[in-house]
Motif scaffolding. Structure first.
Motif, PDB file in Angstrom:
ATOM      1  N   ASN A 120       9.845   3.461  -6.559  1.00 55.49           N
ATOM      2  CA  ASN A 120       9.234   4.790  -6.675  1.00 55.49           C
ATOM      3  C   ASN A 120       9.639   5.709  -5.519  1.00 55.49           C
ATOM      4  OD1 ASN A 120       7.535   6.798  -7.674  1.00 55.49           O
ATOM      5  ND2 ASN A 120       5.689   5.940  -6.740  1.00 55.49           N
ATOM      6  N   LYS A 121       9.432   6.973  -5.722  1.00 56.47           N
ATOM      7  CA  LYS A 121       9.586   8.015  -4.688  1.00 56.47           C
ATOM      8  C   LYS A 121      11.020   8.165  -4.179  1.00 56.47           C
ATOM      9  CE  LYS A 121       4.859   7.401  -2.969  1.00 56.47           C
ATOM     10  NZ  LYS A 121       3.977   7.506  -1.827  1.00 56.47           N
ATOM     11  N   VAL A 158       2.748   2.622  -2.337  1.00 54.79           N
ATOM     12  CA  VAL A 158       3.979   2.726  -3.141  1.00 54.79           C
ATOM     13  C   VAL A 158       3.755   3.439  -4.485  1.00 54.79           C
ATOM     14  CG1 VAL A 158       5.194   0.755  -2.126  1.00 54.79           C
ATOM     15  CG2 VAL A 158       3.646   0.386  -4.065  1.00 54.79           C
ATOM     16  N   GLY A 159       2.519   3.457  -4.960  1.00 57.84           N
ATOM     17  CA  GLY A 159       2.239   4.161  -6.215  1.00 57.84           C
ATOM     18  C   GLY A 159       1.511   3.338  -7.280  1.00 57.84           C
ATOM     19  N   PHE A 164       3.741  12.757 -15.622  1.00 57.62           N
ATOM     20  CA  PHE A 164       4.357  11.650 -14.890  1.00 57.62           C
ATOM     21  C   PHE A 164       4.589  10.451 -15.820  1.00 57.62           C
ATOM     22  CE2 PHE A 164       4.182   8.334 -11.401  1.00 57.62           C
ATOM     23  CZ  PHE A 164       5.362   8.734 -10.783  1.00 57.62           C
ATOM     24  N   SER A 184      -8.947   4.357  -5.010  1.00 62.86           N
ATOM     25  CA  SER A 184      -8.463   5.734  -5.037  1.00 62.86           C
ATOM     26  C   SER A 184      -8.196   6.169  -6.472  1.00 62.86           C
ATOM     27  CB  SER A 184      -7.206   5.873  -4.178  1.00 62.86           C
ATOM     28  OG  SER A 184      -6.156   5.129  -4.743  1.00 62.86           O
ATOM     29  N   THR A 232      -1.241   5.343  -9.016  1.00 60.30           N
ATOM     30  CA  THR A 232      -0.634   6.413  -9.812  1.00 60.30           C
ATOM     31  C   THR A 232      -0.037   5.864 -11.110  1.00 60.30           C
ATOM     32  OG1 THR A 232      -0.071   7.474  -7.714  1.00 60.30           O
ATOM     33  CG2 THR A 232       0.984   8.350  -9.687  1.00 60.30           C
ATOM     34  N   GLY A 261       0.827  -1.209   0.000  1.00 60.21           N
ATOM     35  CA  GLY A 261       0.000   0.000   0.000  1.00 60.21           C
ATOM     36  C   GLY A 261       0.859   1.256   0.000  1.00 60.21           C
ATOM     37  N   VAL A 287      12.191   5.710 -10.081  1.00 58.29           N
ATOM     38  CA  VAL A 287      11.375   6.895 -10.318  1.00 58.29           C
ATOM     39  C   VAL A 287      11.496   7.837  -9.120  1.00 58.29           C
ATOM     40  CG1 VAL A 287       9.024   7.747 -10.715  1.00 58.29           C
ATOM     41  CG2 VAL A 287       9.756   5.608 -11.781  1.00 58.29           C
ATOM     42  N   LEU A 336      10.828  10.986  -6.458  1.00 50.87           N
ATOM     43  CA  LEU A 336       9.748  11.664  -5.747  1.00 50.87           C
ATOM     44  C   LEU A 336       9.479  12.983  -6.477  1.00 50.87           C
ATOM     45  CD1 LEU A 336       8.049  11.633  -3.055  1.00 50.87           C
ATOM     46  CD2 LEU A 336       9.885  13.020  -2.082  1.00 50.87           C
ATOM     47  N   ASP A 367      -5.299  -1.770 -11.510  1.00 51.54           N
ATOM     48  CA  ASP A 367      -4.726  -1.236 -10.276  1.00 51.54           C
ATOM     49  C   ASP A 367      -5.164  -2.221  -9.195  1.00 51.54           C
ATOM     50  OD1 ASP A 367      -4.131   0.298  -8.037  1.00 51.54           O
ATOM     51  OD2 ASP A 367      -5.895   1.589  -8.275  1.00 51.54           O
ATOM     52  N   THR A 400       5.113  17.596  -6.583  1.00 47.28           N
ATOM     53  CA  THR A 400       3.691  17.576  -6.233  1.00 47.28           C
ATOM     54  C   THR A 400       3.130  16.200  -6.578  1.00 47.28           C
ATOM     55  OG1 THR A 400       3.143  18.437  -8.408  1.00 47.28           O
ATOM     56  CG2 THR A 400       3.264  20.046  -6.616  1.00 47.28           C
ATOM     57  N   PRO A 428       1.436  13.283  -8.305  1.00 46.23           N
ATOM     58  CA  PRO A 428       1.035  13.115  -9.697  1.00 46.23           C
ATOM     59  C   PRO A 428      -0.419  12.660  -9.792  1.00 46.23           C
ATOM     60  CG  PRO A 428       2.881  11.680  -9.088  1.00 46.23           C
ATOM     61  CD  PRO A 428       2.288  12.200  -7.846  1.00 46.23           C
TER      62      PRO A 428
HETATM   63  N1  LIG Z   1       6.781   9.623  -7.573  1.00 49.96           N
HETATM   64  C1  LIG Z   1       5.915  10.203  -6.747  1.00 49.96           C
HETATM   65  N2  LIG Z   1       6.175  11.444  -6.257  1.00 49.96           N
HETATM   66  C2  LIG Z   1       5.319  12.050  -5.407  1.00 49.96           C
HETATM   67  N3  LIG Z   1       4.186  11.506  -4.967  1.00 49.96           N
HETATM   68  C3  LIG Z   1       3.869  10.270  -5.420  1.00 49.96           C
HETATM   69  C4  LIG Z   1       4.707   9.559  -6.319  1.00 49.96           C
HETATM   70  N4  LIG Z   1       4.114   8.359  -6.602  1.00 49.96           N
HETATM   71  C5  LIG Z   1       2.976   8.335  -5.893  1.00 49.96           C
HETATM   72  N5  LIG Z   1       2.809   9.474  -5.181  1.00 49.96           N
HETATM   73  C6  LIG Z   1       1.730   9.806  -4.236  1.00 49.96           C
HETATM   74  O1  LIG Z   1       1.759   8.849  -3.189  1.00 49.96           O
HETATM   75  C7  LIG Z   1       0.451   8.533  -2.732  1.00 49.96           C
HETATM   76  C8  LIG Z   1       0.238   7.029  -2.835  1.00 49.96           C
HETATM   77  O2  LIG Z   1       0.239   6.651  -4.207  1.00 49.96           O
HETATM   78  P1  LIG Z   1      -0.806   5.586  -4.788  1.00 49.96           P
HETATM   79  O3  LIG Z   1      -0.595   5.514  -6.239  1.00 49.96           O
HETATM   80  O4  LIG Z   1      -2.179   5.911  -4.310  1.00 49.96           O
HETATM   81  O5  LIG Z   1      -0.270   4.281  -4.056  1.00 49.96           O
HETATM   82  P2  LIG Z   1      -0.958   2.828  -3.977  1.00 49.96           P
HETATM   83  O6  LIG Z   1      -2.010   2.756  -5.018  1.00 49.96           O
HETATM   84  O7  LIG Z   1       0.179   1.881  -4.201  1.00 49.96           O
HETATM   85  O8  LIG Z   1      -1.496   2.707  -2.579  1.00 49.96           O
HETATM   86  C9  LIG Z   1      -0.485   9.324  -3.601  1.00 49.96           C
HETATM   87  O9  LIG Z   1      -0.854  10.476  -2.911  1.00 49.96           O
HETATM   88  C10 LIG Z   1       0.350   9.654  -4.842  1.00 49.96           C
HETATM   89  O10 LIG Z   1      -0.065  10.865  -5.459  1.00 49.96           O
END
Ligand SMILES: Nc1ncnc2c1ncn2[C@@H]1O[C@H](COP(=O)(O)OP(=O)(O)O)[C@@H](O)[C@H]1O
Ligand SMILES: [Mg+2]
Length: 307
Positions: free
Chosen positions: A248-249, A20-21, A301, A48, A24, A18, A285, A287, A145, A290, A292
């Motif tokens: 990621n991040k 990790v992105g 992105f 989400s 997104t 959970g 990738v 961080l 997703d 803002t 994405p």
């Molecule tokens: N590379 C990134 N840089 C900044 N914020 C990110 C990045 N990747 C994801 N986020 C943010 O992190 C949060 C979690 O991402 P999300 O895609 O919802 O994760 P998951 O679906 O794996 O739980 C979201 O608010 C998203 O916008």
């Protein structure tokens, strides 16, 4: 094999811990695939995707405004389970009524049996929904997703649990037929069992197919690495190939003590990741300044990811 190559696949799933992105990347990948007709589906009960796309999404396929050929769907486990109960309660009753030994049960015992939770019924129905949508074949590309690791694995192991449950029913019915010297022709109830069995098995085959790609998403954090190991191991155990890992991040390279400390720690963990997943293509990738989310940011992105 660069991460770009996954865009050639028709069925792309994103999985991982959970936060990790996953959502997104699923959304951003959809933008990278346009203008091919693309459906992005969330199977995470805590949806989400709508939030990420900045668009109201529900349990029916909806077109995303301002994005040509992009459609989205959030499969609701609750709704699919409700549907399951409504559609199939009659079938279930019939299955029970024609099962051997049923005559020894009282009416209330039978009712109890009927209302027993079917193992993973909501997940199986969610899968069936996904398979049905794919069977209709209205899209060129399907992106999923998935729910966080544990849930997704439960879903993948479902065919086995479910098969056991189905086999119990099959056997009971066979015995009943034998005793009654009854019809040997399959009926609606058999069709129902067969349909469930095939859609769960078909999903697994599909996941192993050439046109599918299960992309694992992670971050350079200790706990994430542990969970990711487990996920990759289990996926391979199910015969599902894993080729890509996105980390990621990652913290930006800034001239500040705080940033250097973060980067040092991350670099060590990245080395652990490279050693642990040496058989995978790793994509790093950064961080972003803002989040994405929203159409414009997601397009940008997608550019970062698939440059
Ligand atoms: N590379 C990134 N840089 C900044 N914020 C990110 C990045 N990747 C994801 N986020 C943010 O992190 C949060 C979690 O991402 P999300 O895609 O919802 O994760 P998951 O679906 O794996 O739980 C979201 O608010 C998203 O916008
Ligand atoms: Mg998510």
């Amino acid at each position: 094999m660069a991460i770009r190559d996954i865009l050639d696949r028709d069925f792309i799933l994103f999985g991982g811990k959970g936060g990790v992105g996953k959502t997104t990347f699923a959304a951003a990948t959809a933008f990278a695939l346009l203008p091919r007709k693309t459906l992005v589906v969330s199977t995470d009960p805590a949806h989400s995707l709508g939030d990420c796309l900045g668009h109201q999404i529900g349990d029916e396929i909806i077109k995303i405004d301002q994005a040509e050929n992009l459609y989205a769907l959030e499969i609701s486990a609750e709704k699919t389970l409700e549907r399951f109960k409504m559609d199939y309660r009659r079938q279930m009753r019939r299955l029970l009524e024609t099962a051997a030994g049923i005559e020894h049960l009282t009416v209330s015992e039978r009712e109890k049996l009927l209302s027993l939770p079917v193992p993973g019924a909501d997940e199986v129905m969610g899968l069936k929904r996904l398979m049905d949508v794919m069977d209709e074949g209205n899209f060129d590309k399907y992106i999923v997703d998935t729910a966080p690791t544990g849930h997704a694995l439960r879903l993948l192991s479902m065919p086995d649990t479910f098969d056991e449950w189905i086999d119990v029913f099959y056997n009971l019915r066979e015995k009943h037929r034998f005793h009654e010297r009854a019809f040997s022709k399959p009926d609606r109830a058999d069709e129902f069992l067969t349909a469930l069995k095939t859609s769960t098995a078909r999903l697994r085959n599909l996941l192993r197919a050439e046109k599918s790609e299960f992309v694992v998403v992670a971050a350079a954090e200790r706990l994430v690495i542990e969970e990711t190991k487990e996920l990759v191991h289990e996926l391979l155990g199910f015969g599902i190939p894993v080729r890509h890992l996105i980390v990621n991040k990652l913290f930006p390279d800034l001239d500040a003590d705080f940033a250097r400390a973060r980067r040092d720690q991350e670099q060590k963990l990245l080395q652990v990741i490279r050693n642990t997943f040496s058989h995978l293509e790793i994509t790093e990738v950064g961080l972003q300044p803002t989040e994405p989310s929203g159409i414009e940011n997601l397009r940008r992105f997608a550019g970062v990811l698939y440059k």
